[in-house]
Design an enzyme around this catalytic site. Sequence first.
Site, PDB file in Angstrom:
ATOM      1  N   HIS A   1       0.809  -1.222   0.000  1.00 12.37           N
ATOM      2  CA  HIS A   1       0.000   0.000   0.000  1.00 12.37           C
ATOM      3  C   HIS A   1       0.845   1.276   0.000  1.00 12.37           C
ATOM      4  O   HIS A   1       0.508   2.247  -0.650  1.00 12.37           O
ATOM      5  CB  HIS A   1      -0.961  -0.006   1.194  1.00 12.37           C
ATOM      6  CG  HIS A   1      -0.296   0.046   2.534  1.00 12.37           C
ATOM      7  ND1 HIS A   1       0.250  -1.068   3.130  1.00 12.37           N
ATOM      8  CD2 HIS A   1      -0.067   1.081   3.381  1.00 12.37           C
ATOM      9  CE1 HIS A   1       0.775  -0.717   4.295  1.00 12.37           C
ATOM     10  NE2 HIS A   1       0.603   0.589   4.471  1.00 12.37           N
TER      11      HIS A   1
ATOM     12  N   LYS B   1       5.565   5.787  -1.026  1.00 11.79           N
ATOM     13  CA  LYS B   1       6.266   6.646  -0.059  1.00 11.79           C
ATOM     14  C   LYS B   1       7.760   6.744  -0.355  1.00 11.79           C
ATOM     15  O   LYS B   1       8.428   7.635   0.183  1.00 11.79           O
ATOM     16  CB  LYS B   1       6.036   6.151   1.372  1.00 11.79           C
ATOM     17  CG  LYS B   1       4.698   6.605   1.916  1.00 11.79           C
ATOM     18  CD  LYS B   1       4.649   6.544   3.434  1.00 11.79           C
ATOM     19  CE  LYS B   1       3.334   7.094   3.950  1.00 11.79           C
ATOM     20  NZ  LYS B   1       3.075   6.636   5.319  1.00 11.79           N
TER      21      LYS B   1
ATOM     22  N   HIS C   1      -6.114   3.445  -0.766  1.00 12.73           N
ATOM     23  CA  HIS C   1      -6.071   3.095   0.659  1.00 12.73           C
ATOM     24  C   HIS C   1      -6.243   4.306   1.588  1.00 12.73           C
ATOM     25  O   HIS C   1      -6.376   4.133   2.795  1.00 12.73           O
ATOM     26  CB  HIS C   1      -4.806   2.283   1.004  1.00 12.73           C
ATOM     27  CG  HIS C   1      -3.519   3.050   1.038  1.00 12.73           C
ATOM     28  ND1 HIS C   1      -2.793   3.332  -0.095  1.00 12.73           N
ATOM     29  CD2 HIS C   1      -2.813   3.584   2.063  1.00 12.73           C
ATOM     30  CE1 HIS C   1      -1.699   3.998   0.232  1.00 12.73           C
ATOM     31  NE2 HIS C   1      -1.682   4.173   1.540  1.00 12.73           N
ATOM     32  N   HIS C   2      -6.274   5.518   1.041  1.00 12.84           N
ATOM     33  CA  HIS C   2      -6.570   6.683   1.874  1.00 12.84           C
ATOM     34  C   HIS C   2      -7.925   7.317   1.548  1.00 12.84           C
ATOM     35  O   HIS C   2      -8.201   8.439   1.969  1.00 12.84           O
ATOM     36  CB  HIS C   2      -5.459   7.736   1.753  1.00 12.84           C
ATOM     37  CG  HIS C   2      -4.255   7.397   2.586  1.00 12.84           C
ATOM     38  ND1 HIS C   2      -4.279   7.369   3.963  1.00 12.84           N
ATOM     39  CD2 HIS C   2      -2.987   7.044   2.228  1.00 12.84           C
ATOM     40  CE1 HIS C   2      -3.083   7.024   4.429  1.00 12.84           C
ATOM     41  NE2 HIS C   2      -2.273   6.816   3.384  1.00 12.84           N
TER      42      HIS C   2
END
Lengths: 119, 252
Positions: free
Chosen positions: B111, B115, B164-165
């Site tokens: 996920h 980043k 996922h956010h």
Amino acid sequence: MTPAVLIVDDDRFVRKLITTTLEDVSGFRLLEAEDGEAAIAVAVEHRPKLVFLDVDMPRLDGITALRRLREHEELAGMRVVMLTAGADYERDARAAGADEFLTKPFSPLDLLRLIEELG
Amino acid sequence: MTTSGDTLEARLAQLESELERARKESDAQAQQLERYATDLRETFKAERAQRARLQESYMSTVRALSNAVEARDSYTGKHAERVAAYGLVIAKAMGSRLADDPTTEFGFLLHDVGKVAVPDAVLYKPGPLTDEEREIIARHPVIGVQILRGIEFLGEAKNVVRHHHERWDGTGYPDGLEGDEIPLAARVFAVADTLDALTTDRPYRPAATLTYARDVITAASGTQFDPKVVAAFGDVPDAEFDRVRLETGVRA
């Protein structure tokens, strides 16, 4: 011209099995003949790269047919895989000029491996 | 009489020999067919084993990628692994087939892959973030999908990475999807992610208890989270989550 493979067996069922097995995967044109005489005629006309040749056939048996095929200079380099019902024929077939053997009942996977190696 | 008898006998002998030949041919055909069946079975078994090996190599590839992302983040430890395990537990509790689809777990594990594109100075900034910094962080789901774009076997996993956010009430990012528009796996993930965030130590606060985390998640049902997912989550006994924590090295 796409190279050809010739399948020689008096049993239509066996010819059908082999052509079905090799269809699409081999990249060869698949030709059939039902006895030794017919095999020689087809081979001379189409010069197949590879022949699957049954031993026990009416009119002209596989070993005699093979001997005659080997006399044709224009067919030099043609690979012949003998389809035998047992190891008994192997010596004669080898002497007549067979390159490989498949013992009946043959494994379709062996058939496919052979055509991958020889093709 | 004799002549006709001889002829008949000869005819009979001929028929018998033809019959014998036909019988032999039929036997040979049956044996040949059996050989095909044997090869088919063996090919099937080999193919099945190959498929299992392929699946394993997919999984280890995904884990390697997920570990690469985690390696940077010292405090979250095995966050991705725990979230993946929590997510699967919740998916199972929903009776959903999601849990059987390996791409679900792949998505859970990957996920946060995006980043890697967020600079350390932003990701680990101790103080409050500026609007610009928040924006940079908010790009990570889309960057994640871009990173994984070419990997066909990830399939639905990419939807988890992208969404996922998202929030159930439509105020999440990057697409502001609402309710059932959000892929189910991403909705399940959201609960699992919050559960792990609350129940692990952070630099600025210690881990909360599971009971506290349950209260927080239940309170956000229908706003941040899908109520169906929260309900299923509520049905999972503590022991299930404790087992995951134990397996991934968190003190219970």
